[in-house]
Design a protein around this motif. Structure first.
Motif, mmCIF file in Angstrom:
data_model
loop_
_atom_site.group_PDB
_atom_site.id
_atom_site.type_symbol
_atom_site.label_atom_id
_atom_site.label_comp_id
_atom_site.label_asym_id
_atom_site.label_seq_id
_atom_site.Cartn_x
_atom_site.Cartn_y
_atom_site.Cartn_z
ATOM 1 N N PHE A 114 12.438 22.149 25.725
ATOM 2 C CA PHE A 114 11.804 22.552 26.980
ATOM 3 C C PHE A 114 10.580 21.670 27.242
ATOM 4 C CE2 PHE A 114 14.210 26.049 25.303
ATOM 5 C CZ PHE A 114 14.887 26.534 26.414
ATOM 6 N N ASP A 115 10.073 21.740 28.463
ATOM 7 C CA ASP A 115 8.949 20.877 28.849
ATOM 8 C C ASP A 115 7.642 21.319 28.213
ATOM 9 O OD1 ASP A 115 10.385 19.129 30.706
ATOM 10 O OD2 ASP A 115 10.599 20.926 31.931
ATOM 11 N N LEU A 116 7.460 22.612 28.082
ATOM 12 C CA LEU A 116 6.242 23.133 27.461
ATOM 13 C C LEU A 116 6.503 24.550 26.960
ATOM 14 C CD1 LEU A 116 4.906 25.322 29.679
ATOM 15 C CD2 LEU A 116 4.296 23.202 30.831
ATOM 16 N N SER A 117 5.630 24.992 26.073
ATOM 17 C CA SER A 117 5.723 26.353 25.544
ATOM 18 C C SER A 117 4.537 27.174 26.016
ATOM 19 C CB SER A 117 5.740 26.329 24.009
ATOM 20 O OG SER A 117 6.896 25.693 23.526
ATOM 21 N N LEU A 118 4.772 28.460 26.187
ATOM 22 C CA LEU A 118 3.722 29.396 26.557
ATOM 23 C C LEU A 118 3.515 30.382 25.408
ATOM 24 C CD1 LEU A 118 4.852 30.238 30.214
ATOM 25 C CD2 LEU A 118 3.268 28.450 29.468
#
Length: 278
Positions: A114-118
């Motif tokens: 994925f592009d980023l993690s939260l």
């Protein structure tokens, strides 16, 4: 291209709260991202012997813990689905099971797609802390820590913690999506925290960003006796920033012992949304 965000949810031994799941969905909606939520259930191997089975019912305790973990995950994913529907964002969900010592590594592995993690931050939750460190240092993707707050503000003013280092440069590159959409960018350089190879490092980055058509300014501050993480976050908040971009210093195999001062301080107490990149 739409950002695809990844949300790992802790279920054991301390599960994420309902508010944490809601916060992550709200943030994803605010940046127009799709969201994939993954509940990480615990898989506990049965290492009991005959005596422990008789005296403690170890297999029963294991089943109870695993069941509670799965139910927590199902509950959190239901919240994500409900909130995503209300916010009209694309959201998918899944559950995996892994041994307790491997939960963080499993989250980091999935985050790479994925592009980023939260990471919805919860003070005092050791499961979330473990997850955050594993994803920040093991995924190879940027991670955004989301502090507990009533409302997640729109990201219009972005702060960049800049010391001219490799990890700081990586963070700036990973934050391109947010920098290009920001109305203002403050490049914060702390002058007295450590020796800087370039005294004009902050102004050089601000100039480069302005050359790209972005509204950037250099901000030079001194920490004096204040912890570096507090200095960075307080400066960002005083400037009206809603996102702090910074490099994450640490080593994935020994992260509990060698986290950098700024990284440790921010992970322990994020006061605004923080994008960390390693």
């Amino acid at each position: 291209m739409k950002i695809e965000a990844f949300l790992p949810l802790a279920t054991y031994p301390e599960p994420n709260t309902d508010a944490a799941a809601s916060t992550a969905v709200e943030f994803a909606a605010g940046i127009g991202a799709s969201l994939h939520a993954l509940a990480l259930a615990v898989d506990i191997p049965d290492v009991s012997n005959t005596l422990s089975r008789l005296l403690l019912d170890t297999p029963g305790m294991i089943r109870k813990a695993e069941t509670a973990s799965r139910k927590s995950g199902e509950h959190l994913l239901d919240i994500v689905k409900e909130k995503a529907t209300s916010a009209a964002i694309d959201a998918t969900t899944d559950t995996i099971a892994a041994p307790l010592v491997s939960l963080g590594d499993a989250a980091a592995m999935h985050a790479r797609y994925f592009d980023l993690s939260l990471i919805a931050w919860e003070a005092g939750n050791a499961s979330v802390r473990m997850m955050a460190e594993a994803v920040i240092f093991g995924s190879g993707r940027p991670t955004i820590l989301l502090p507990a707050m009533p409302d997640i503000p729109l990201i219009e003013h972005v702060a960049v913690a800049w010391d001219g280092s490799r990890v700081a440069a990586r963070a700036v590159a990973d934050a391109k999506f947010f920098l290009e959409r920001a109305s203002r960018i403050s490049v914060i350089t702390v002058l007295d925290e450590k020796p800087l190879k370039q005294n004009d490092a902050g102004e050089r980055l601000a100039t480069r960003l302005r050359d790209c058509g972005l509204a950037a300014e250099a901000v030079r501050v001194t920490a004096e006796d204040c912890p570096i993480a507090e200095t960075l976050q307080q400066t960002a908040l005083q400037k009206g920033c809603s996102l702090l971009v910074m490099g994450g210093y640490g080593h994935s195999r020994m992260r509990d012992f060698v986290l950098g001062g700024a990284t440790e301080g921010v992970i322990s107490n994020p006061r605004l949304s923080v994008l960390l990149s390693h």
